[in-house]
Scaffold this active site. Structure first.
Site, short mmCIF file in Angstrom:
data_model
loop_
_atom_site.label_atom_id
_atom_site.label_comp_id
_atom_site.label_asym_id
_atom_site.label_seq_id
_atom_site.Cartn_x
_atom_site.Cartn_y
_atom_site.Cartn_z
CE LYS A 79 47.26 32.82 44.57
NZ LYS A 79 47.26 33.66 43.37
CG ASP B 125 55.30 40.27 53.02
OD1 ASP B 125 54.63 41.26 53.37
OD2 ASP B 125 56.51 40.14 53.25
#
Length: 215
Positions: A52, A65
């Site tokens: 990512k 999260d």
């Protein structure tokens, strides 16, 4: 989700060097789908390298999260977060804007190089963009430009809802304009479907690519 159809598609996907995961928009569930896809690949014995390259809205107090954390766990849980996501930005804005606020500048070739670092074939390289295919991801380009630099097949995620066909078909046209291959389209049913809607069937009549409705 047709289990035999999905299994056959997953087997085909596992033969690829990797994919670039993108969406028709922000909030369509790329990471939610991606983590489950990585788990399926691992069940086939595929070693996965998740990337990512940039994540905005990063909170050091709520790391669990983050999309990066979720991808790390789905892939194996042992890969360092700074390798999976080398550019973690605080502001919940587009990556180039969030980077600018921190006095940083992101470049497409920089992001592409970071995706390749510590990656060893034949591992499956999973790269997840930020936002939609035409969303800005660096000061000099879009997710589309990063996908082109990496030369990976595209996996497109869309929310399965009324009106998504237009967004999907426009994105598919953009992918083809970039001369990138499309590994499949995943419809993510975030909300209950209205009676009579069948976007999977409609898309199969329009496109000759695998169409998966996740369930």
């Amino acid at each position: 989700m047709n289990s035999s159809y999905f299994a056959a598609w997953l087997q085909q996907l596992s033969q690829l060097p990797g994919i670039f995961m993108t969406g028709t928009d922000t909030g369509v569930g790329k990471t939610w789908i991606g983590t489950r896809l990585l788990q399926h690949l691992r069940q086939l014995g595929i070693q996965v390298t998740p990337r990512k390259p940039v994540e905005s809205g990063w909170s050091t107090e709520q790391i669990t999260d983050s999309d990066t954390w979720k991808l790390a766990l789905a892939a194996s849980g042992f890969q360092p977060l700074n390798q999976i996501c080398p550019n973690r930005l605080l502001a919940p804005l587009s990556p180039p804007r969030a980077a600018q606020l921190e006095g940083k500048q992101l470049k497409i070739q920089q992001l592409a190089q970071q995706c390749r670092e510590h990656y060893q074939p034949p591992n499956f390289l999973y790269v997840e963009g930020a936002g939609g295919f035409y969303s800005p991801v660096a000061s000099d380009g879009l997710n589309a430009d990063l996908a082109a630099a990496l030369k990976l097949p595209i996996l497109l995620v869309s929310e399965d809802r009324v009106g998504c066909l237009n967004h999907i078909l426009l994105t598919v046209e953009a992918i083809r304009t970039r001369q990138l291959s499309l590994a499949g389209i995943i419809l993510n049913p975030i909300h209950p479907a209205p009676a009579g809607m069948d976007n999977q069937q409609d898309l199969r009549a329009l496109l000759e690519v695998p169409i998966i409705r996740w369930s």
